[in-house]
Design a protein around this motif. Sequence first.
Motif, PDB file in Angstrom:
ATOM      1  N   LYS A  34      21.126   3.396   3.977  1.00 18.00           N
ATOM      2  CA  LYS A  34      21.374   4.824   4.201  1.00 18.00           C
ATOM      3  C   LYS A  34      20.094   5.557   4.586  1.00 18.00           C
ATOM      4  CE  LYS A  34      25.290   5.490   1.235  1.00 18.00           C
ATOM      5  NZ  LYS A  34      25.301   5.175  -0.183  1.00 18.00           N
ATOM      6  N   MET A  35      18.995   5.190   3.941  1.00 18.17           N
ATOM      7  CA  MET A  35      17.746   5.919   4.183  1.00 18.17           C
ATOM      8  C   MET A  35      16.992   5.424   5.406  1.00 18.17           C
ATOM      9  SD  MET A  35      16.260   6.498   0.336  1.00 18.17           S
ATOM     10  CE  MET A  35      14.889   7.556   0.795  1.00 18.17           C
ATOM     11  N   PHE A  36      17.050   4.130   5.653  1.00 14.94           N
ATOM     12  CA  PHE A  36      16.193   3.578   6.713  1.00 14.94           C
ATOM     13  C   PHE A  36      16.971   2.873   7.826  1.00 14.94           C
ATOM     14  CE2 PHE A  36      13.805   3.698   2.709  1.00 14.94           C
ATOM     15  CZ  PHE A  36      12.747   4.514   3.076  1.00 14.94           C
ATOM     16  N   GLY A  37      18.280   2.749   7.648  1.00 14.56           N
ATOM     17  CA  GLY A  37      19.120   2.237   8.731  1.00 14.56           C
ATOM     18  C   GLY A  37      19.206   0.727   8.858  1.00 14.56           C
ATOM     19  N   ARG A  38      18.426  -0.007   8.090  1.00 16.50           N
ATOM     20  CA  ARG A  38      18.489  -1.465   8.222  1.00 16.50           C
ATOM     21  C   ARG A  38      19.289  -2.048   7.059  1.00 16.50           C
ATOM     22  NH1 ARG A  38      13.450  -0.127  10.178  1.00 16.50           N
ATOM     23  NH2 ARG A  38      12.546  -0.205   8.080  1.00 16.50           N
ATOM     24  N   ARG A  39      20.216  -2.948   7.407  1.00 19.25           N
ATOM     25  CA  ARG A  39      21.154  -3.462   6.418  1.00 19.25           C
ATOM     26  C   ARG A  39      20.716  -4.843   5.915  1.00 19.25           C
ATOM     27  NH1 ARG A  39      26.528  -3.293   4.831  1.00 19.25           N
ATOM     28  NH2 ARG A  39      27.584  -5.305   4.790  1.00 19.25           N
ATOM     29  N   TYR A  40      20.787  -5.027   4.625  1.00 21.53           N
ATOM     30  CA  TYR A  40      20.439  -6.330   4.027  1.00 21.53           C
ATOM     31  C   TYR A  40      21.594  -6.826   3.167  1.00 21.53           C
ATOM     32  CZ  TYR A  40      15.730  -5.738   5.725  1.00 21.53           C
ATOM     33  OH  TYR A  40      14.653  -5.598   6.545  1.00 21.53           O
ATOM     34  N   ARG A  41      21.897  -8.112   3.326  1.00 19.11           N
ATOM     35  CA  ARG A  41      22.922  -8.770   2.506  1.00 19.11           C
ATOM     36  C   ARG A  41      22.357 -10.086   1.971  1.00 19.11           C
ATOM     37  NH1 ARG A  41      26.357  -5.306   0.635  1.00 19.11           N
ATOM     38  NH2 ARG A  41      24.453  -4.126   0.950  1.00 19.11           N
ATOM     39  N   PRO A  42      22.898 -10.587   0.860  1.00 21.49           N
ATOM     40  CA  PRO A  42      22.376 -11.835   0.286  1.00 21.49           C
ATOM     41  C   PRO A  42      22.521 -13.016   1.241  1.00 21.49           C
ATOM     42  CG  PRO A  42      23.863 -10.743  -1.250  1.00 21.49           C
ATOM     43  CD  PRO A  42      23.980 -10.003   0.037  1.00 21.49           C
ATOM     44  N   VAL A  43      23.623 -12.994   2.028  1.00 26.06           N
ATOM     45  CA  VAL A  43      23.865 -14.052   3.000  1.00 26.06           C
ATOM     46  C   VAL A  43      24.137 -13.363   4.330  1.00 26.06           C
ATOM     47  CG1 VAL A  43      25.487 -15.857   3.691  1.00 26.06           C
ATOM     48  CG2 VAL A  43      24.790 -15.670   1.297  1.00 26.06           C
ATOM     49  N   GLU A  44      23.359 -13.725   5.345  1.00 26.41           N
ATOM     50  CA  GLU A  44      23.585 -13.144   6.674  1.00 26.41           C
ATOM     51  C   GLU A  44      24.310 -14.176   7.536  1.00 26.41           C
ATOM     52  OE1 GLU A  44      22.854 -10.091   7.438  1.00 26.41           O
ATOM     53  OE2 GLU A  44      21.462  -9.533   5.817  1.00 26.41           O
TER      54      GLU A  44
ATOM     55  N   ILE B 216       8.914  -3.586  -0.198  1.00 29.03           N
ATOM     56  CA  ILE B 216       9.077  -2.248  -0.795  1.00 29.03           C
ATOM     57  C   ILE B 216      10.283  -2.241  -1.745  1.00 29.03           C
ATOM     58  CG2 ILE B 216       9.513   0.205  -0.290  1.00 29.03           C
ATOM     59  CD1 ILE B 216       8.074  -0.296   2.444  1.00 29.03           C
ATOM     60  N   GLN B 217      11.369  -2.854  -1.293  1.00 30.69           N
ATOM     61  CA  GLN B 217      12.585  -2.892  -2.131  1.00 30.69           C
ATOM     62  C   GLN B 217      12.337  -3.626  -3.448  1.00 30.69           C
ATOM     63  OE1 GLN B 217      15.177  -5.024   0.439  1.00 30.69           O
ATOM     64  NE2 GLN B 217      15.231  -3.412   1.995  1.00 30.69           N
ATOM     65  N   SER B 218      11.489  -4.656  -3.389  1.00 25.97           N
ATOM     66  CA  SER B 218      11.268  -5.501  -4.565  1.00 25.97           C
ATOM     67  C   SER B 218      10.821  -4.715  -5.783  1.00 25.97           C
ATOM     68  CB  SER B 218      10.193  -6.545  -4.260  1.00 25.97           C
ATOM     69  OG  SER B 218      10.747  -7.544  -3.482  1.00 25.97           O
ATOM     70  N   PHE B 219       9.958  -3.722  -5.554  1.00 27.83           N
ATOM     71  CA  PHE B 219       9.484  -2.929  -6.693  1.00 27.83           C
ATOM     72  C   PHE B 219      10.649  -2.179  -7.336  1.00 27.83           C
ATOM     73  CE2 PHE B 219       5.569  -3.496  -4.239  1.00 27.83           C
ATOM     74  CZ  PHE B 219       4.682  -3.861  -5.232  1.00 27.83           C
ATOM     75  N   LYS B 220      11.496  -1.623  -6.489  1.00 26.40           N
ATOM     76  CA  LYS B 220      12.632  -0.862  -7.018  1.00 26.40           C
ATOM     77  C   LYS B 220      13.608  -1.777  -7.753  1.00 26.40           C
ATOM     78  CE  LYS B 220      16.063   2.562  -5.584  1.00 26.40           C
ATOM     79  NZ  LYS B 220      15.631   3.938  -5.869  1.00 26.40           N
TER      80      LYS B 220
ATOM     81  N   GLY C 137       0.801  -1.219   0.000  1.00 31.67           N
ATOM     82  CA  GLY C 137       0.000   0.000   0.000  1.00 31.67           C
ATOM     83  C   GLY C 137       0.835   1.272   0.000  1.00 31.67           C
ATOM     84  N   MET C 138       2.091   1.156   0.372  1.00 31.29           N
ATOM     85  CA  MET C 138       2.973   2.336   0.385  1.00 31.29           C
ATOM     86  C   MET C 138       3.667   2.539  -0.958  1.00 31.29           C
ATOM     87  SD  MET C 138       4.785   1.981   4.125  1.00 31.29           S
ATOM     88  CE  MET C 138       4.991   3.732   4.445  1.00 31.29           C
ATOM     89  N   CYS C 139       3.471   1.603  -1.890  1.00 30.96           N
ATOM     90  CA  CYS C 139       4.289   1.592  -3.109  1.00 30.96           C
ATOM     91  C   CYS C 139       3.567   2.134  -4.341  1.00 30.96           C
ATOM     92  CB  CYS C 139       4.797   0.181  -3.378  1.00 30.96           C
ATOM     93  SG  CYS C 139       5.919  -0.381  -2.079  1.00 30.96           S
ATOM     94  N   ASP C 140       2.415   2.756  -4.168  1.00 34.33           N
ATOM     95  CA  ASP C 140       1.679   3.337  -5.279  1.00 34.33           C
ATOM     96  C   ASP C 140       1.503   2.360  -6.444  1.00 34.33           C
ATOM     97  OD1 ASP C 140       0.249   5.275  -6.684  1.00 34.33           O
ATOM     98  OD2 ASP C 140       2.056   6.035  -7.680  1.00 34.33           O
ATOM     99  N   ILE C 141       0.993   1.174  -6.124  1.00 34.08           N
ATOM    100  CA  ILE C 141       0.743   0.210  -7.206  1.00 34.08           C
ATOM    101  C   ILE C 141      -0.454   0.668  -8.032  1.00 34.08           C
ATOM    102  CG2 ILE C 141       1.739  -1.794  -6.033  1.00 34.08           C
ATOM    103  CD1 ILE C 141      -1.295  -2.632  -5.550  1.00 34.08           C
ATOM    104  N   ASP C 142      -0.517   0.193  -9.282  1.00 35.56           N
ATOM    105  CA  ASP C 142      -1.622   0.547 -10.174  1.00 35.56           C
ATOM    106  C   ASP C 142      -2.619  -0.599 -10.309  1.00 35.56           C
ATOM    107  OD1 ASP C 142      -0.546   3.145 -10.978  1.00 35.56           O
ATOM    108  OD2 ASP C 142       1.034   1.958 -11.920  1.00 35.56           O
TER     109      ASP C 142
ATOM    110  N   LYS D  16      10.473   8.792  -1.975  1.00 35.46           N
ATOM    111  CA  LYS D  16      11.784   9.215  -2.478  1.00 35.46           C
ATOM    112  C   LYS D  16      12.602   7.995  -2.922  1.00 35.46           C
ATOM    113  CE  LYS D  16      15.641  11.991  -1.070  1.00 35.46           C
ATOM    114  NZ  LYS D  16      16.490  12.246   0.084  1.00 35.46           N
ATOM    115  N   PHE D  17      12.502   6.950  -2.124  1.00 31.94           N
ATOM    116  CA  PHE D  17      13.242   5.708  -2.430  1.00 31.94           C
ATOM    117  C   PHE D  17      12.689   5.048  -3.691  1.00 31.94           C
ATOM    118  CE2 PHE D  17      13.341   1.032  -1.957  1.00 31.94           C
ATOM    119  CZ  PHE D  17      14.717   0.817  -1.893  1.00 31.94           C
ATOM    120  N   LEU D  18      11.367   5.088  -3.823  1.00 32.65           N
ATOM    121  CA  LEU D  18      10.700   4.371  -4.914  1.00 32.65           C
ATOM    122  C   LEU D  18       9.924   5.337  -5.799  1.00 32.65           C
ATOM    123  CD1 LEU D  18       9.955   1.511  -6.052  1.00 32.65           C
ATOM    124  CD2 LEU D  18       7.959   1.582  -4.548  1.00 32.65           C
TER     125      LEU D  18
END
Lengths: 325, 391, 96
Positions: free
Chosen positions: B244-254, B148-152, B18-23, B189-191
């Motif tokens: 940088k924008m939201f402070g949470r870090r994601y990597r392919p392998v944690e 949210i990241q997936s759309f970008k 709902g935050m991603c302005d889907i059509d 701004k992110f998306l």
Amino acid sequence: MNIIENFDLYAPRLVDKKEYLCSGHRACQGCGEVLGLRLMCKALGPDVVIANATGCMEIISSMYPSTAWEVPWIHVAFENAAAVGSGVEAGLKALRRKGKIADRDVKVVGVAGDGGTMDIGLQALSGAMERGHDMLFVCLDNEAYMNTGIQRSSGTPMGASTTTSPAGKVSSGQKTWKKNVPEIMVAHGVSYVATACPSYPLDFINKVKKAMKVKGPSYIHCFTVCPTGWRSPSEMTIKLGRLVVETGIFPLYEVEDGKYRMTVEVDQLRPIEDYMKPQGRYRHLTPDQIEIIQDRVYQEYNKLQDKINGLHAWSDLQYEWGLFD
Amino acid sequence: MAKRVGMEVAIAAAEAVGMCDIDVAAVYPITPQSHIAEHLSEIVADGRTDAEFVTVESEHSAISCVAGASGTGARVYTATSSQGLMLMHEILPIVSAMRLPVVMGIANRAVSGPLNILNDHSDIMPQRDNGWIAMFTENGQETVDLTIQSFKIAEHPDVMLPCCVNIDGFQLTHMVEPIEFPDQKLVNKFLPPRKPYATLHPDKPVSMGTFAMSDIFPEVMKAKDEALKNSKKIILGIWDEWEKMFGRRYRPVETYCADDADVILLTMGSMGETAEIGINELRKKGISAGLVKLRLWRPFPFEELKQAVKKAKILVVTDRAVSFGGPGGPVASEVRAALYGEKERPLIYNQIIGLGGRDMAVSDFVAMVEDAVKSGEKGIIKDYEFYGVRG
Amino acid sequence: MKKKKWPEAWHEVNPGCIVFAPANAREYHTGSWKAQRPIWDDSKCIKCGICYIFCPEGCVTQQEDGTFRADLDYCKGCGICAHECWPGAITMIEEG
């Protein structure tokens, strides 16, 4: 020859000269289906998006990196042209509403063969029609799975020999009667349903134009001759389309908001042998078998006449698609 | 302002969409759907998102519908699980081949039969080779962020591939968790709005979904493979931007306590959190254990995985699905293939766990690691085991 | 030199195999398929346009004087135009 017939004869010159499906497509010689598509496109004009099911028309028009299409066109798979069309319609609707694209009417047109409409695509078609998308769906029915090698479909008529309903020592071809999909569409409450045939080009073009104007779903079942699959001479394509109408096997009619009307009147039905004779797929039929099919043709034709005559049963209630938008 | 709430994860996934302005969204309530679809329809019905919500008549039509919509340039979303995903199967490789940036939430659940509906990964594994970007979330927060990241990611001009966010059914989708929702303005701004590569519109007619024979088909497949492999670079960049924008870090392998570990446990999905506690217990017992969590399933993070396990002697790979009559679990197959060329590689023990929603407790992870250590010491090599299966 | 058939290498394949050039199938000449070709006797032609409307290839066009011709680069020689021509102005002749 009376005046009306003369008018029909000369009127082709009045048809839009622009081709939206270009020469260089790879359909067989004398293909009735691609002619149907060509005439359909002329009637539609440029402001459309076509959602095409897998099949002859898809294969012959889109050999990467080439396309025969002048209009925007999408193909995804065999059974889902109506679902893809639903998505295109929903996408265009949302983008227009949100000001992301120009606010202009663009009609979505789903196109599939008899297999992609009547068999594997029937569920998606039913869903799309029930949901009331602003979409015209055109079935180009050549009465078998021609693209995969002439296998029978639910559109194959009784007695026709195909590669999966072959005539043999103990079999006489297709064992079932053709499924009546236009009637199924009428049962969905689709506000415009019509049958058509490219042998009657103006009738077909007028029907497509009428369907274009419908706000909501509409359906045209277009009978198209396949010389390859029917083992008929390629030059006979138009003639066979006329004969199927003149014998009453495939009457041309339209159903507007439930009201039936014959658009091409036939004074005296011709015997079905006239239509069957030039086609290899019927060659094995005995006179007795032809008689059974003839009886059924009369029966179905009378049923249709009854519906036309039963007009008084219908009120002037219009279906309002998008009432709750 | 970001806000922190307690929310069911499926509901949170819908809120994220709902935050991603889907059509356009198209969904079908196949047995079993999650609350994602229902809640998303509420969001649309309340006008919080201006989108077409198409209630299709099957999952096959759901994916077909969003494919068509994506072709017009719309931002699209669908959600499914289990049998629904299986029904979509035919269309999934077409969507990726057509380079349509469809985003899909998958509440991972067991595939019939017998009918089960509870969580495992047997629905997504048959979709492995369809050319979709596939990520697994471990908790509610990751579900929101990755959605949210997936759309970008999917819509990035150097990617243009569909992306699925795998959320463990029930064990994650039906849990109420504390979740921080990012600020809408920052999300905007992110998306930014989608900039499609081609659109279905008469102003500039294109043909999509063309036909290719053997003279070009292998080149098309190679191009698709390269596009998917290349997407990892973009994904990493987008994750940096997110951090940088939201402070949470994601990597392919944690990794968790994995740097110095002799024995490493590998999980994918929501069981990572339980496994972490197991690692703590093992450490208390004096076993040098660590955890590796696979977040990115496609494109497969070969380099990151090699780095994460390079010092370990034993690697216990858990799988939530079975490759029947094959090498055990699909995750272990990939891991084995990834490490085969390494000079020094750990012994691999494959445990197939939690099928059809079978609970896995901390003690189970402890027992698995201890068993692997014992087997390793005795030099016993096992292909794979169905963990905890009676008999 | 043989004209390069685009695309050849994998990196020349554009994303999604989308075709951006409408109706570029015209470059493919189907005229080589035909075993017979239509010949018009313009003195019999009534300029009705039946041949134009019924051509599955869409390759019959009207000339300035109102008569019709098929573009033989595309005509597959199906014979529909000759069969349907009401005044019998078109005949099919063997290729070659």
